[in-house]
Scaffold this active site. Sequence first.
Site, PDB file in Angstrom:
ATOM      1  N   ASP A  48     -19.584 -13.177 -11.066  1.00 31.13           N
ATOM      2  CA  ASP A  48     -20.437 -13.961 -11.959  1.00 31.13           C
ATOM      3  C   ASP A  48     -20.412 -15.436 -11.579  1.00 31.13           C
ATOM      4  OD1 ASP A  48     -17.884 -14.504 -12.857  1.00 31.13           O
ATOM      5  OD2 ASP A  48     -18.236 -13.877 -14.926  1.00 31.13           O
ATOM      6  N   SER A  49     -19.596 -15.782 -10.578  1.00 28.32           N
ATOM      7  CA  SER A  49     -19.645 -17.120  -9.982  1.00 28.32           C
ATOM      8  C   SER A  49     -21.018 -17.411  -9.404  1.00 28.32           C
ATOM      9  CB  SER A  49     -18.576 -17.251  -8.888  1.00 28.32           C
ATOM     10  OG  SER A  49     -18.626 -16.145  -7.998  1.00 28.32           O
ATOM     11  N   ASP A  87     -18.790  -8.012 -11.192  1.00 27.59           N
ATOM     12  CA  ASP A  87     -18.251  -8.586 -12.425  1.00 27.59           C
ATOM     13  C   ASP A  87     -19.043  -8.140 -13.648  1.00 27.59           C
ATOM     14  OD1 ASP A  87     -15.970 -10.086 -11.899  1.00 27.59           O
ATOM     15  OD2 ASP A  87     -17.091 -11.890 -11.374  1.00 27.59           O
ATOM     16  N   LYS A 117     -15.242  -5.426 -12.451  1.00 26.84           N
ATOM     17  CA  LYS A 117     -14.120  -6.320 -12.745  1.00 26.84           C
ATOM     18  C   LYS A 117     -14.354  -6.980 -14.094  1.00 26.84           C
ATOM     19  CE  LYS A 117     -13.522 -10.352 -10.578  1.00 26.84           C
ATOM     20  NZ  LYS A 117     -13.467 -11.338 -11.701  1.00 26.84           N
ATOM     21  N   GLU A 119     -12.269  -9.743 -17.133  1.00 25.16           N
ATOM     22  CA  GLU A 119     -11.194 -10.703 -17.369  1.00 25.16           C
ATOM     23  C   GLU A 119     -10.439 -10.364 -18.649  1.00 25.16           C
ATOM     24  OE1 GLU A 119     -13.860 -14.384 -15.492  1.00 25.16           O
ATOM     25  OE2 GLU A 119     -12.993 -14.581 -17.493  1.00 25.16           O
ATOM     26  N   GLU A 186      -5.688 -15.533 -10.536  1.00 21.76           N
ATOM     27  CA  GLU A 186      -6.373 -16.782 -10.198  1.00 21.76           C
ATOM     28  C   GLU A 186      -5.625 -17.990 -10.738  1.00 21.76           C
ATOM     29  OE1 GLU A 186     -10.725 -19.033 -10.465  1.00 21.76           O
ATOM     30  OE2 GLU A 186     -10.538 -16.940 -11.122  1.00 21.76           O
TER      31      GLU A 186
END
EC number: 2.1.2.11
Length: 269
Positions: A48-49, A87, A117, A119, A186
């Site tokens: 999602d970056s 993501d 993925k 978080e 991270e």
Amino acid sequence: MAQRSRVTLPQLQAMKERGERITMVTAYDYPSSLLADRAGMDMILVGDSLGMVVLGYSSTVPVTMDEMIHHTKAVVRANPAALVVADLPFLSYQTSVPDAVYNAGRLIKEGGADAVKLEGGQAVVPTVRAIVNAGIPVMGHLGLTPQSAVQLGGFRVQGRSEAEGEKIAADAAALVEAGVFALVLECVPADLARRITAALPVPTIGIGAGPDCDGQVLVYHDLLGLFDRFRPKFVKQYANLAEATVAALEKYRDEVRQGKFPDQEHSFK
């Protein structure tokens, strides 16, 4: 490079067990996926970056499911041998477990990703377990979690205090118990990442987490010098393609204005 067989989850697990480092890079479209795979990457992350380095947002938060699916489909069209992880964007899995399973399924079914993925630590354990039970491989993400960066006090190193470090380690163990096949760490101290990596049975992938993780991931645009809004300390720039690209565009501009392009070589008779 010779054609490779597709990377599988058991192969990644075997790499950890043999002490072979795992390589991962982001890609957001067909060309970047093609080049990343040609370079022999083990995994490609459709992160999602992309919100920041492709779409121009100030954070990852505005990225939508439809945008993630759009870019994942483009990456998968390159038919990479690398394992493709996509993501789950903000609010695609936090609202409810059924929402999370449905959206994870969309990334697999519509986007073509091999895995997803997300978080978070112990709070997302029920979500991880449900997605895994639906037959979808899940990669976890701890430490600096960009979707909740404001809550964490900004983009800063996590886990420096003993209490923070213990929480991250406990979250990691809980995610493994829930079924993640790998874990991104991270912006955490290198010693903490080393200890977590040694304790976990699944691969860890570091980004700003020191040299002792089982693998590393960087953002495509960062390592190639294509994104200069800011550069985190942990990024090593392996090329300056922004500078080279601007120089090429300036040369094209000048040749058009001077009547040098197109010449006979680039014209038809």
